[in-house]
Design a protein around this motif. Sequence first.
Motif, short mmCIF file in Angstrom:
data_model
loop_
_atom_site.label_atom_id
_atom_site.label_comp_id
_atom_site.label_asym_id
_atom_site.label_seq_id
_atom_site.Cartn_x
_atom_site.Cartn_y
_atom_site.Cartn_z
N GLY A 275 0.82 -1.44 -0.04
CA GLY A 275 0.05 0.15 -0.09
C GLY A 275 1.15 1.29 -0.63
O GLY A 275 1.99 0.96 -0.13
N GLU A 276 0.36 2.48 0.54
CA GLU A 276 1.01 3.87 -0.20
C GLU A 276 1.45 3.65 1.58
O GLU A 276 0.33 4.34 2.47
N TYR A 277 2.26 4.86 1.70
CA TYR A 277 2.39 4.93 3.96
C TYR A 277 3.38 6.19 2.51
O TYR A 277 3.46 7.03 1.95
N TYR A 278 3.49 6.88 4.20
CA TYR A 278 3.57 8.47 4.33
C TYR A 278 4.04 8.57 6.04
O TYR A 278 3.34 8.17 7.23
N CYS A 279 4.69 9.92 6.49
CA CYS A 279 5.29 10.08 7.54
C CYS A 279 4.89 11.31 8.05
O CYS A 279 4.98 12.43 7.00
N THR A 280 4.69 12.21 8.86
CA THR A 280 5.07 13.39 9.27
C THR A 280 6.19 13.92 10.30
O THR A 280 6.47 12.60 10.89
N ALA A 281 6.43 14.89 9.81
CA ALA A 281 7.39 15.61 10.69
C ALA A 281 6.90 17.33 11.43
O ALA A 281 6.32 17.94 10.96
N GLU A 282 6.91 17.55 12.76
CA GLU A 282 6.37 18.13 13.74
C GLU A 282 6.95 18.40 14.73
O GLU A 282 7.94 17.87 16.15
N ASN A 283 7.10 19.82 15.24
CA ASN A 283 8.14 20.00 15.98
C ASN A 283 7.56 22.03 16.35
O ASN A 283 5.33 21.98 15.87
N GLU A 284 6.93 22.59 17.46
CA GLU A 284 6.97 23.71 17.70
C GLU A 284 6.48 24.74 17.11
O GLU A 284 5.40 25.53 17.23
N LEU A 285 6.54 24.64 16.05
CA LEU A 285 6.58 25.77 14.83
C LEU A 285 6.28 25.00 13.70
O LEU A 285 5.54 25.96 12.89
N GLY A 286 5.78 24.49 13.78
CA GLY A 286 5.31 23.15 12.25
C GLY A 286 5.02 22.34 12.38
O GLY A 286 5.93 21.21 13.04
N ARG A 287 4.57 21.30 10.75
CA ARG A 287 3.68 20.35 10.82
C ARG A 287 4.34 20.06 8.89
O ARG A 287 3.27 20.62 8.82
N ARG A 288 4.81 18.74 8.25
CA ARG A 288 4.95 18.48 7.68
C ARG A 288 4.42 17.70 6.98
O ARG A 288 4.80 16.37 7.51
N THR A 289 4.16 17.17 5.48
CA THR A 289 3.56 15.53 5.41
C THR A 289 4.83 15.47 4.00
O THR A 289 4.74 15.85 2.88
N SER A 290 5.26 13.96 4.21
CA SER A 290 6.45 13.28 3.00
C SER A 290 5.51 13.57 1.66
O SER A 290 4.07 12.94 1.95
N ARG A 291 5.93 12.99 1.21
CA ARG A 291 5.29 12.40 -0.61
C ARG A 291 5.15 11.03 -0.05
O ARG A 291 5.61 10.41 1.31
N SER A 292 4.18 10.32 -0.68
CA SER A 292 3.67 8.64 -0.09
C SER A 292 5.11 7.87 -1.13
O SER A 292 5.61 8.23 -2.06
N ILE A 293 5.80 6.91 -0.23
CA ILE A 293 6.11 5.83 -1.14
C ILE A 293 5.13 4.83 -1.36
O ILE A 293 4.33 4.16 -0.06
N SER A 294 5.45 4.36 -1.94
CA SER A 294 4.07 3.01 -2.80
C SER A 294 5.49 1.70 -2.02
O SER A 294 6.44 1.13 -2.35
N ILE A 295 4.22 0.75 -0.87
CA ILE A 295 5.36 -0.94 -0.85
C ILE A 295 4.24 -1.98 -1.62
O ILE A 295 2.95 -1.58 -1.89
N ASP A 296 5.09 -2.75 -2.34
CA ASP A 296 4.34 -3.30 -3.52
C ASP A 296 5.26 -5.12 -3.13
O ASP A 296 6.26 -5.44 -2.96
N VAL A 297 4.90 -5.65 -1.79
CA VAL A 297 4.76 -7.35 -1.56
C VAL A 297 5.14 -7.78 -2.68
O VAL A 297 3.92 -8.59 -3.15
N LYS A 298 6.03 -8.89 -2.62
CA LYS A 298 6.00 -10.02 -3.95
C LYS A 298 6.23 -11.63 -3.05
O LYS A 298 6.85 -11.41 -2.22
#
Length: 383
Positions: A275-298
Amino acid sequence: MDGETSSSLRVSVEGNNSYSCAVTGYEDYRSPPVYGPKLPSVSVSPSAEIVEGNSVTLTCSSDANPAANYTWYKENEDNPLSEGPQLVFSSIQSSDSGQYFCTAENMLGRRTSRSISIDVKYGPKLTSVSVSPSAEIVEGSSVTLTCSSDANPAANYTWYKENVYNPLSEGPQLVFSSIQSSDSGQYTCRARNSLGPNTSKPISIKVKYAPKLPSTSVSPSGEIEEGSSVTLTCHSNAYPAANYTWYKKNGNPELQPLSENTPLVFRSIQSSDSGEYYCTAENELGRRTSRSISIDVKYGPKITSVSVSPSGEIMEGSSVTLNCSSDANPAANYTWYKENEDSPKASGQIFTITDVRPEHSGNYYCEAQNSRGRQNSTLHLIV
């Protein structure tokens, strides 16, 4: 005073009068005159520029008879500095700069010299840097570094940043109108005049800023095989350091975090983890979200099954279709076999027999195969 006849004279000395005596009848042969000190003069040696640490001598002289006694003073100081015609500085210091004068005195009077100015030159010292504002520094704000130094003549200033070869600017102030995270680092200023340079201690500038766009990585970076160990890592430049949270897209607006402040680790990854995964990074001054990364299990074929159509009795002369299906990634290729026959009957997901005969009865099986493995499924066909 003329015309006083006596072997001694008692007078009240006034002004710059001088006095002499002679034997009566020999007035043309007078004694040398006695008189109070004339206006003292002051000289400096050496007469050139006075540099800190050098030897300097001030000399006071006055015409007087009897000879004058001398006393040295510095303006704005009550106590005398020394007695004698010379005031000697064996190693003159910047603190010795100022106005000096001397007095000449004998029994007939006392006179004070004009003041002489001593200006001691010295290279920069006590060079230091201050920051304004002095509170925490946030990206985008205005920040000023100010350099100061004790020097005579006044120093010129040059600014440097650690690991940057060329100077940043000239002048007593280094101004950041909108400071950026890239401006963080160690700064020094160098003060210089004609007598030499002096460098300040480094001052550390730490700019607080919200997380930048997070980057994601997968380890191992190649093809992901079911059952293997897989780690997803999130990183963002931020100060203070960011806190990280991992999510999986599933169409639910209220996602539950999968992992916080650690990599997302699959000890034995399964096909359901694709599926599609993403992460967030946050500190006292703000929050940003990464681009999605695709995991394809064979994974190799599984849940392989065979169906027949029509599903009821199969009559001689009719047509029958066998269908094979399997869960596999990448998609499986299918091959059909009949029991006790070496050669395959057909390839592809569907195997159709037209004009069925009794000799078509028997066990059929399909083999599902991809790069990860193979699996068979059997069907008993009765005509």
